[in-house]
Design a protein around this motif. Structure first.
Motif, PDB file in Angstrom:
ATOM      1  N   ASP A 106       0.628  -1.150   0.012  1.00 42.16           N
ATOM      2  CA  ASP A 106       0.041  -0.162  -0.141  1.00 42.16           C
ATOM      3  C   ASP A 106       0.853   1.161  -0.126  1.00 42.16           C
ATOM      4  OD1 ASP A 106      -2.333   1.768   0.159  1.00 42.16           O
ATOM      5  OD2 ASP A 106      -2.458   1.270   2.160  1.00 42.16           O
ATOM      6  N   ALA A 107       2.032   1.185   0.680  1.00 41.78           N
ATOM      7  CA  ALA A 107       2.797   2.611   0.857  1.00 41.78           C
ATOM      8  C   ALA A 107       3.590   2.621  -0.311  1.00 41.78           C
ATOM      9  CB  ALA A 107       3.631   2.392   2.036  1.00 41.78           C
ATOM     10  N   ILE A 108       3.804   1.518  -1.061  1.00 36.80           N
ATOM     11  CA  ILE A 108       4.859   1.750  -2.064  1.00 36.80           C
ATOM     12  C   ILE A 108       3.840   2.220  -3.232  1.00 36.80           C
ATOM     13  CG2 ILE A 108       6.033   0.499  -3.992  1.00 36.80           C
ATOM     14  CD1 ILE A 108       7.108  -1.389  -1.496  1.00 36.80           C
ATOM     15  N   THR A 109       2.682   1.643  -3.313  1.00 36.03           N
ATOM     16  CA  THR A 109       1.951   2.270  -4.555  1.00 36.03           C
ATOM     17  C   THR A 109       1.257   3.512  -4.415  1.00 36.03           C
ATOM     18  OG1 THR A 109      -0.112   1.170  -3.606  1.00 36.03           O
ATOM     19  CG2 THR A 109       0.855  -0.172  -5.210  1.00 36.03           C
ATOM     20  N   ARG A 110       1.359   4.004  -3.071  1.00 37.06           N
ATOM     21  CA  ARG A 110       0.885   5.529  -2.805  1.00 37.06           C
ATOM     22  C   ARG A 110       2.026   6.282  -3.129  1.00 37.06           C
ATOM     23  NH1 ARG A 110      -3.515   6.225   1.598  1.00 37.06           N
ATOM     24  NH2 ARG A 110      -4.404   4.298   1.640  1.00 37.06           N
ATOM     25  N   ILE A 175      22.427  -0.692   3.285  1.00 36.62           N
ATOM     26  CA  ILE A 175      20.806  -0.181   3.193  1.00 36.62           C
ATOM     27  C   ILE A 175      20.656  -0.512   1.641  1.00 36.62           C
ATOM     28  CG2 ILE A 175      19.564   1.689   3.224  1.00 36.62           C
ATOM     29  CD1 ILE A 175      21.308   2.866   5.379  1.00 36.62           C
ATOM     30  N   THR A 176      19.421  -0.924   1.349  1.00 41.94           N
ATOM     31  CA  THR A 176      19.134  -0.726   0.095  1.00 41.94           C
ATOM     32  C   THR A 176      17.938   0.046  -0.185  1.00 41.94           C
ATOM     33  OG1 THR A 176      19.261  -3.452  -0.066  1.00 41.94           O
ATOM     34  CG2 THR A 176      17.982  -2.291  -1.664  1.00 41.94           C
ATOM     35  N   THR A 177      18.167   1.101  -1.143  1.00 43.91           N
ATOM     36  CA  THR A 177      17.066   2.103  -1.695  1.00 43.91           C
ATOM     37  C   THR A 177      16.574   1.626  -2.781  1.00 43.91           C
ATOM     38  OG1 THR A 177      18.942   3.466  -2.217  1.00 43.91           O
ATOM     39  CG2 THR A 177      18.406   3.724   0.028  1.00 43.91           C
ATOM     40  N   VAL A 178      15.426   1.642  -2.789  1.00 50.73           N
ATOM     41  CA  VAL A 178      14.619   1.353  -4.104  1.00 50.73           C
ATOM     42  C   VAL A 178      14.075   2.443  -4.877  1.00 50.73           C
ATOM     43  CG1 VAL A 178      13.161  -0.220  -5.163  1.00 50.73           C
ATOM     44  CG2 VAL A 178      14.620  -0.986  -3.189  1.00 50.73           C
ATOM     45  N   ARG A 179      13.930   2.789  -5.958  1.00 51.69           N
ATOM     46  CA  ARG A 179      12.958   3.819  -6.407  1.00 51.69           C
ATOM     47  C   ARG A 179      12.169   3.118  -7.288  1.00 51.69           C
ATOM     48  NH1 ARG A 179      13.005   7.593 -10.901  1.00 51.69           N
ATOM     49  NH2 ARG A 179      11.791   9.407 -10.170  1.00 51.69           N
ATOM     50  N   LEU A 180      10.934   2.798  -7.007  1.00 51.00           N
ATOM     51  CA  LEU A 180      10.098   1.989  -8.084  1.00 51.00           C
ATOM     52  C   LEU A 180       9.347   3.004  -9.009  1.00 51.00           C
ATOM     53  CD1 LEU A 180       8.349  -0.213  -5.456  1.00 51.00           C
ATOM     54  CD2 LEU A 180      10.364  -1.010  -6.822  1.00 51.00           C
ATOM     55  N   SER A 181       9.556   2.805 -10.357  1.00 47.49           N
ATOM     56  CA  SER A 181       8.978   3.542 -11.278  1.00 47.49           C
ATOM     57  C   SER A 181       8.252   2.725 -12.355  1.00 47.49           C
ATOM     58  CB  SER A 181       9.728   4.500 -11.706  1.00 47.49           C
ATOM     59  OG  SER A 181      10.793   3.805 -12.440  1.00 47.49           O
ATOM     60  N   SER A 182       7.693   3.113 -13.351  1.00 44.59           N
ATOM     61  CA  SER A 182       7.077   2.519 -14.399  1.00 44.59           C
ATOM     62  C   SER A 182       8.387   1.942 -15.081  1.00 44.59           C
ATOM     63  CB  SER A 182       6.454   3.132 -15.278  1.00 44.59           C
ATOM     64  OG  SER A 182       7.059   4.413 -15.993  1.00 44.59           O
ATOM     65  N   THR A 183       9.602   2.119 -14.950  1.00 40.46           N
ATOM     66  CA  THR A 183      10.832   1.631 -15.893  1.00 40.46           C
ATOM     67  C   THR A 183      11.325   0.607 -15.123  1.00 40.46           C
ATOM     68  OG1 THR A 183      12.115   3.502 -15.335  1.00 40.46           O
ATOM     69  CG2 THR A 183      10.805   3.705 -17.402  1.00 40.46           C
TER      70      THR A 183
END
Length: 192
Positions: A106-110, A175-183
């Protein structure tokens, strides 16, 4: 890791960041039994997430009712439009599709930035959950990670719902940082 995340959450909350979520704390009762608590980072409310099983018990003592109560706290934090959601860990329950997994989704999709820890034994499940997207950074870059995210928000005026930010601490000081995007773009930092 619990102390590192809790200290970080407290520090940025003092700077006016709207923070929500759950931290885990372990303690011992007067009789010596181990207790797991979920702490609401916004209010300090303690929720017991362990159940007493007796002195010879060999099964997991996780209290699913307490975990459900912790999930309500996380969901409320999302409804309150927090700037950062902290979930103490992505572990066995989340890897199995339970625990706070739905709240993470939920958090990621928001598009809400999320900070969580992943034990090494759950790292493969985490990578599957996030489709392997991420960057490994030393823990000392945790504050820089947050600074970069809040700077982007200051420029754009809001978090982009199409682009979530996920910081994952791994107990071996990464630490893993993730930037989720359409690509689903991946950027890798050199290991230190």
């Amino acid at each position: 890791m619990d102390r590192l995340l809790a200290d970080f959450a407290q520090d940025i909350a003092q700077q006016g960041v709207r923070i929500g979520g759950i931290m885990q704390r372990h303690s011992r009762r007067a009789n010596g039994t181990h207790v797991m608590l979920a702490i609401d980072v916004a209010t300090g409310q303690e929720i017991s997430i362990s159940q007493p099983l007796g002195s010879g018990a060999m099964s997991c003592n996780l209290d699913t009712n307490g975990l459900a109560e912790a999930a309500v706290v996380v969901s409320q934090a999302l409804r309150n439009k927090t700037d950062l959601l902290v979930i103490s860990k992505f572990a066995k329950q989340e890897a199995a599709g339970r625990g706070l997994r739905l709240e993470l989704v939920d958090a990621i999709t928001r598009g809400v930035p999320v900070l969580t820890a992943v034990p090494k034994n759950c790292l493969a499940d985490w990578r599957t959950f996030t489709a392997g997207v991420g960057t490994l950074l030393p823990c000392e870059f945790l504050e820089q990670w947050w600074c970069d995210i809040s700077t982007r928000v200051a420029r754009s005026g809001a978090f982009s719902p199409s682009c979530g930010y996920l910081g994952t601490t791994i107990p071996d000081r990464l630490i893993t940082t993730v930037r989720l995007s359409s690509t689903w773009s991946v950027s890798n930092a050199p290991p230190t």
